[in-house]
Design a protein around this motif. Structure first.
Motif, PDB file in Angstrom:
ATOM      1  N   UNK B   3       0.824  -1.199   0.000  1.00  0.00           N
ATOM      2  CA  UNK B   3       0.000   0.000   0.000  1.00  0.00           C
ATOM      3  C   UNK B   3       0.860   1.251   0.000  1.00  0.00           C
ATOM      4  N   UNK B  33      -3.554   6.271 -10.542  1.00  0.00           N
ATOM      5  CA  UNK B  33      -4.861   6.905 -10.677  1.00  0.00           C
ATOM      6  C   UNK B  33      -5.223   7.610  -9.374  1.00  0.00           C
ATOM      7  N   UNK B  92      -1.451   0.713 -10.436  1.00  0.00           N
ATOM      8  CA  UNK B  92      -1.644  -0.552 -11.131  1.00  0.00           C
ATOM      9  C   UNK B  92      -0.282  -1.045 -11.584  1.00  0.00           C
ATOM     10  N   UNK B  95       0.267  -7.287 -14.802  1.00  0.00           N
ATOM     11  CA  UNK B  95      -0.806  -7.492 -15.755  1.00  0.00           C
ATOM     12  C   UNK B  95      -2.130  -7.895 -15.153  1.00  0.00           C
ATOM     13  N   UNK B  96      -2.245  -7.819 -13.849  1.00  0.00           N
ATOM     14  CA  UNK B  96      -3.447  -8.334 -13.217  1.00  0.00           C
ATOM     15  C   UNK B  96      -4.586  -7.348 -13.075  1.00  0.00           C
ATOM     16  N   UNK B  97      -4.376  -6.110 -13.487  1.00  0.00           N
ATOM     17  CA  UNK B  97      -5.411  -5.072 -13.393  1.00  0.00           C
ATOM     18  C   UNK B  97      -5.813  -4.738 -11.970  1.00  0.00           C
ATOM     19  N   UNK B  98      -5.069  -5.219 -10.989  1.00  0.00           N
ATOM     20  CA  UNK B  98      -5.406  -4.885  -9.604  1.00  0.00           C
ATOM     21  C   UNK B  98      -4.925  -3.484  -9.282  1.00  0.00           C
ATOM     22  N   UNK B  99      -5.713  -2.801  -8.474  1.00  0.00           N
ATOM     23  CA  UNK B  99      -5.325  -1.489  -7.989  1.00  0.00           C
ATOM     24  C   UNK B  99      -4.932  -1.582  -6.526  1.00  0.00           C
ATOM     25  N   UNK B 101      -4.367   0.765  -3.314  1.00  0.00           N
ATOM     26  CA  UNK B 101      -4.731   2.106  -2.891  1.00  0.00           C
ATOM     27  C   UNK B 101      -3.794   2.649  -1.831  1.00  0.00           C
ATOM     28  N   UNK B 102      -3.610   3.959  -1.878  1.00  0.00           N
ATOM     29  CA  UNK B 102      -2.874   4.647  -0.841  1.00  0.00           C
ATOM     30  C   UNK B 102      -3.747   4.840   0.385  1.00  0.00           C
TER      31      UNK B 102
END
Lengths: 116, 111
Positions: B3, B33, B92, B95-99, B101-102
Motif C-alpha cells: 500500500x 490513478x 496498477x 498485468x493483473x489489473x489490480x489497484x 490504494x494509498x
C-alpha cells in the motif's frame, strides 16, 4: 461514465446469518470485478478478484470460505459473507473494469454491513 | 504490504485556495490513478497518469508523476466547499489489473 450498481447500500444482520451483496455493471461487460473492504477513515483493502466463469482469486489473509464470491455473468458478481460476526461489520465496495478499455475502474456505491 | 502512503492525512483549507496531496508508492507501476470518495460512498475516478507521463491536467486538477522518486501529487486549484472528500491514489502494476490504494487524504474546504 460507466455505471456499477451495488446492492444493498446498507444491511443489518444477526450474528451467524449470511448476507449477499450484489455488484452489477449496468452498461458494460466486466470480465473482472474486485471486492474491497474499508474500515472507517481507512483505505480500501482488496479482498479478492472475481473472474467471470472461474474461481475468484483471494488476497492473502482473506478467508475464501467466509467470503464467497460468484461471478456468474459478465455483468454480475456477488459477495456472500457467511456466518457473519460483528467483526465482519465494515464497508464493502466492488469495482469493475470495462473488458474493452481496461483502464479506469468504476466503483459501486458500497454496502455498509452491520452485524449485531 | 504494497500500500502506498499519502500525505497529508488530513488537510483543511479555505475556499479558493489550492490543495496539494502527495502519494508515494513502492513498486514499478503501469499507471497511477486518483480517486475521490465522499463520506460513506463509492469512489469516483478523477484522473489517470501513465508511467511514461510526467504531468496531466483535467479541469481544476493537475497530477504529476515522478517515477524515479515513486511519487505523485494531485493539485486541486481554486478549491470549493464541494471538493470536501477523501482522495486516494491507486497504482496498477503488472498485468493483473489490480489497484493498490494509498492511505488517503481527507480534504476539508471551508467557506
Amino acid at each position: 461514465g460507466a455505471v456499477v450498481s451495488q446492492h444493498p447500500s446498507w444491511v443489518i444482520c444477526k450474528s451467524g446469518t449470511s448476507v449477499k451483496i450484489e455488484c452489477r455493471s449496468l452498461d458494460f461487460q466486466a470480465t473482472t470485478m474486485f471486492w474491497y473492504r474499508q474500515f472507517p477513515k481507512q483505505s480500501l483493502m482488496l479482498m479478492a478478484t472475481s473472474n467471470e466463469g472461474s474461481k475468484a482469486t483471494y488476497e492473502q489473509g482473506v478467508e475464501k470460505d467466509k467470503f464467497l464470491i460468484n461471478h456468474a455473468s459478465l455483468t454480475l458478481s456477488t459477495l456472500t459473507v457467511t456466518s457473519a460476526h460483528p467483526e465482519d461489520s465494515s464497508f464493502y465496495i466492488c469495482s469493475a473494469r470495462d473488458a474493452t478499455t481496461r483502464t479506469e475502474a468504476f466503483f459501486g456505491q458500497g454496502t455498509r454491513l452491520t452485524v449485531v | 504490504s504494497q500500500q502506498g502512503e499519502e500525505d497529508p492525512q488530513a488537510l483543511s483549507i479555505q475556499e479558493g485556495e489550492n490543495a496539494t496531496m502527495n502519494c508515494s508508492y513502492k513498486t514499478s507501476i503501469n499507471n497511477l490513478q486518483w480517486y475521490r470518495q465522499n463520506s460513506g460512498r463509492g469512489l469516483v475516478h478523477l484522473i489517470l497518469i501513465r508511467s511514461n507521463e510526467r504531468e496531466k491536467h483535467s479541469g481544476r486538477l493537475r497530477v504529476t508523476l515522478d517515477t524515479s522518486k515513486k511519487s505523485s501529487s494531485l493539485l486541486i486549484t481554486a478549491s470549493r466547499a464541494a471538493d470536501t472528500a477523501s482522495y486516494f491514489c491507486a497504482t496498477e502494476s503488472g498485468g493483473g489489473n489490480k489497484l493498490t490504494f494509498g492511505t488517503g487524504t481527507q480534504l476539508k474546504v471551508e467557506l
